[in-house]
Design an enzyme around this catalytic site. Structure first.
Site, mmCIF file in Angstrom:
data_model
loop_
_atom_site.group_PDB
_atom_site.id
_atom_site.type_symbol
_atom_site.label_atom_id
_atom_site.label_comp_id
_atom_site.label_asym_id
_atom_site.label_seq_id
_atom_site.Cartn_x
_atom_site.Cartn_y
_atom_site.Cartn_z
ATOM 1 N N ARG A 1 30.485 38.812 29.616
ATOM 2 C CA ARG A 1 31.468 37.936 28.948
ATOM 3 C C ARG A 1 32.097 37.007 29.972
ATOM 4 O O ARG A 1 31.870 37.161 31.177
ATOM 5 C CB ARG A 1 32.585 38.809 28.351
ATOM 6 C CG ARG A 1 33.289 39.613 29.436
ATOM 7 C CD ARG A 1 34.540 40.323 28.955
ATOM 8 N NE ARG A 1 35.263 40.919 30.060
ATOM 9 C CZ ARG A 1 35.029 42.104 30.600
ATOM 10 N NH1 ARG A 1 34.045 42.864 30.124
ATOM 11 N NH2 ARG A 1 35.746 42.546 31.612
ATOM 12 N N LYS B 1 25.456 52.044 30.790
ATOM 13 C CA LYS B 1 25.351 52.022 32.259
ATOM 14 C C LYS B 1 24.043 52.614 32.765
ATOM 15 O O LYS B 1 23.553 52.198 33.808
ATOM 16 C CB LYS B 1 26.542 52.750 32.891
ATOM 17 C CG LYS B 1 27.918 52.250 32.425
ATOM 18 C CD LYS B 1 28.082 50.737 32.562
ATOM 19 C CE LYS B 1 29.090 50.199 31.547
ATOM 20 N NZ LYS B 1 29.085 48.746 31.393
ATOM 21 N N HIS C 1 43.136 51.037 36.602
ATOM 22 C CA HIS C 1 41.969 50.273 36.149
ATOM 23 C C HIS C 1 42.330 48.972 35.457
ATOM 24 O O HIS C 1 41.513 48.363 34.776
ATOM 25 C CB HIS C 1 41.063 51.122 35.249
ATOM 26 C CG HIS C 1 40.510 52.298 35.999
ATOM 27 N ND1 HIS C 1 39.647 52.137 37.051
ATOM 28 C CD2 HIS C 1 40.734 53.630 35.885
ATOM 29 C CE1 HIS C 1 39.349 53.320 37.540
ATOM 30 N NE2 HIS C 1 39.998 54.247 36.866
ATOM 31 N N GLU D 1 27.316 60.100 40.507
ATOM 32 C CA GLU D 1 27.167 59.233 41.678
ATOM 33 C C GLU D 1 27.976 59.794 42.831
ATOM 34 O O GLU D 1 28.929 60.545 42.615
ATOM 35 C CB GLU D 1 27.718 57.823 41.376
ATOM 36 C CG GLU D 1 26.809 56.961 40.557
ATOM 37 C CD GLU D 1 27.410 55.590 40.271
ATOM 38 O OE1 GLU D 1 28.573 55.326 40.659
ATOM 39 O OE2 GLU D 1 26.717 54.788 39.648
HETATM 40 C C1 MV4 Z 1 33.137 53.963 41.405
HETATM 41 C C2 MV4 Z 1 34.105 54.098 42.420
HETATM 42 C C3 MV4 Z 1 33.760 54.848 43.520
HETATM 43 N N1 MV4 Z 1 32.538 55.425 43.612
HETATM 44 N N2 MV4 Z 1 31.931 54.537 41.545
HETATM 45 C C4 MV4 Z 1 35.999 51.642 38.353
HETATM 46 C C5 MV4 Z 1 35.702 50.819 37.187
HETATM 47 C C6 MV4 Z 1 34.259 50.902 36.947
HETATM 48 N N3 MV4 Z 1 33.721 49.583 36.866
HETATM 49 C C7 MV4 Z 1 33.691 51.657 38.090
HETATM 50 N N4 MV4 Z 1 34.764 51.988 38.971
HETATM 51 C C8 MV4 Z 1 34.588 52.651 40.135
HETATM 52 N N5 MV4 Z 1 33.383 53.265 40.302
HETATM 53 C C9 MV4 Z 1 31.651 55.240 42.637
HETATM 54 N N6 MV4 Z 1 30.455 55.825 42.740
HETATM 55 C C10 MV4 Z 1 35.320 53.461 42.280
HETATM 56 C C11 MV4 Z 1 35.576 52.745 41.134
HETATM 57 C C12 MV4 Z 1 36.863 52.108 41.069
HETATM 58 C C13 MV4 Z 1 38.042 52.855 41.000
HETATM 59 C C14 MV4 Z 1 38.033 54.239 40.921
HETATM 60 C C15 MV4 Z 1 39.215 54.950 40.879
HETATM 61 C C16 MV4 Z 1 40.432 54.291 40.883
HETATM 62 C C17 MV4 Z 1 40.474 52.913 40.918
HETATM 63 C C18 MV4 Z 1 39.285 52.187 40.974
HETATM 64 C C19 MV4 Z 1 39.334 50.815 41.047
HETATM 65 C C20 MV4 Z 1 38.184 50.095 41.132
HETATM 66 C C21 MV4 Z 1 36.945 50.748 41.145
#
Ligand code: MV4
Length: 480
Positions: free
Chosen positions: A291, A115, A234, A199
């Protein structure tokens, strides 16, 4: 490309084979000892057993798969999703053995898999990013300083993570040090890489991703968005296209940003660029999945494009003949992931045999699955039973079709998340489009699911009773 091997199982192996057949390409299935009688094996032109049930001894054995591919004169390998699909070493091993990996180059996989490397790659492309640092932080004191600059809450993420693994929300200054230490030690044990970054935590975002295709002639196109906000731990539950919150302008901006992300890593093939969208409709680049994704069918339905066909053509070195300006969103598609899990019991895997398995059929209904009646569900792999996909002229129509399709899906022998899917589709927040990534946490409880299921059972009983009474009336007509 005359023959391809599908290094996967279940619904996605079948999905890929369908397109290969359509294109006149021969298919090779690989299978583990547990999958000897699985439908994906019978559907292929040739098949080969690659090891014991456990994924480590079969579907993850890249060396073994390539060995078999060479023996059978395979031209290309489609990895599906999961397993070896984002394994840069496997892609490289294919390249070394003169077998075409139907996917991006190993370099792009590696770059987007890390990342921090991904952030570095897109730096000069003017992509909106979440406020934060784009380098590894190891010192808890430094972390506290960064946090106070960004402002709380913050989110600590593992560089090698993704998909929500290894993330920690920190609400206040006093918790930074402890959470940093935990995040680093977790990342070290989970990924063998303790690098973490920080972040700003976007509190109630929507999770929206853009499908892209890139060829080896410099063409990169986007195929609009998928709204994936309805998730549980997730794990995506419902995905749809288009998203009900995007305007044409925002869609265009996100599409162009996604294209730039693909260009930044010299992408090839089908990929997905994930964004968070906050409540003011600001969007931020999160990560790129290198993918074909589980939820690709919703994009296929609204765009009319067979994404697997495009993947294969691109892998053969052909140019994409579709023009961005000719692409249009037609109608609305929704996908429900159906898992063999007990929604009444904390979504524990429900093991057993599919004594009854009847899928719903009809216009606007697509079921991508890898099981059939009488089959036992192996415990070794992902418990996803199928993807139930509906397509209508409008979102309302697609939702209504989904509810009807759920009602007409008959599964006995294992429990499924179909009732949970129905709960989502019937919920006011989902129907109105007014939801975010916290939908399940905010609205779902076991009690509510039980109430919904019991009300339905009562209704069914009442209808049954009414039919019974009507029948009785008829029977009472005296014969002369
Ligand atoms: C985040 C976020 C909020 N703020 N980053 C989740 C999976 C990965 N691809 C990145 N994700 C997230 N990153 C910042 N800076 C929220 C998510 C997020 C999430 C976080 C907590 C619970 C459920 C979630 C569902 C989708 C995305």
């Amino acid at each position: 490309m005359k023959k391809i091997l599908i290094a996967n199982r279940g619904e996605i192996a079948i999905r890929v084979m369908k397109t290969a057949r359509k294109m006149g390409i021969k298919t090779v299935a690989v299978y583990s000892e547990a999958d000897r009688n699985a439908p994906h094996v019978r559907l292929a032109d040739e098949s080969v057993c690659i090891g014991e049930a456990s994924s480590n001894k079969s579907y993850l054995r890249g060396d073994k798969i390539i060995q078999e591919a060479l023996k059978l004169n395979v031209d290309g390998i489609h990895p599906g999703y999961g397993f070896l699909s984002e394994n840069a070493s496997f892609a490289e091993l294919c390249e070394k053995n003169n077998i075409i990996f139907i996917g991006p180059k190993s370099k792009s996989i590696k770059m987007m898999g890390d990342k921090l490397a991904a952030k570095e790659a897109v730096k000069d492309y003017n992509i909106p990013m979440v406020p934060g640092v784009d380098r590894a932080v190891t010192n808890p004191n430094e972390a506290a300083e960064i946090a106070s600059q960004i402002g709380f809450p913050i989110l600590i993420k593992a560089a090698a993570g993704g998909g929500g693994k290894g993330m920690r929300i920190v609400e206040k200054e006093t918790a930074v040090k402890e959470q940093m230490e935990r995040a680093i030690s977790e990342a070290t044990s989970a990924f063998g890489d303790g690098a973490v970054f920080i972040e700003k935590y976007i509190t109630s975002p929507r999770h929206i991703e853009i499908q892209v295709l890139a060829d080896s002639h410099g063409n990169v196109l986007h195929f609009f968005e998928r709204e994936c906000s309805v998730q549980r731990r997730h794990q995506k539950v419902v995905e749809e296209a288009p998203s009900s919150i995007l305007t044409c302008e925002l869609r265009e901006q996100m599409g162009q940003a996604a294209i730039k992300v693909a260009q930044s890593c010299d992408y090839l093939g089908a990929g997905t660029v994930e964004f968070l969208v906050d409540n003011k409709l600001n969007f931020y680049f999160l990560e790129m999945n290198t993918r074909l994704q589980v939820e690709h069918p919703v994009t296929e339905l609204i765009s009319g494009i067979d994404l697997v066909e495009q993947q294969i053509k691109i892998a053969r070195g052909e140019a994409i003949t579709i023009k961005q300006e000719d692409l249009k969103i037609n109608g609305h598609a929704i996908e429900l992931r159906v898992y063999a899990e007990d929604s009444m019991n904390d979504f524990l895997p429900s093991i057993g045999t599919l004594n009854t398995y009847k899928i719903p059929v009809g216009t606007g209904i697509r079921v991508d699955d890898g099981f059939e009646e009488g089959m036992a569900i192996p415990i070794y792999y992902d418990p996803m039973l199928s993807k139930l996909i509906t397509y209508g002229k409008t979102r309302e129509e697609a939702i209504q079709l989904m509810i009807e399709a759920i009602n007409n899906y008959k599964v006995e022998g294992v429990l499924t998340t179909l009732p949970f899917g129905k709960f989502v589709c019937e919920h006011e927040a989902f129907r109105s489009g007014n939801f975010d990534t916290h939908f399940v946490k905010n609205y779902y409880t076991l009690e509510k699911l039980k109430v919904a299921t019991e009300e339905e059972a009562k209704l069914a009983a009442l209808i049954g009773l009414k039919i019974y009474i009507e029948d009785q009336k008829q029977l009472r007509i005296p014969a002369k």
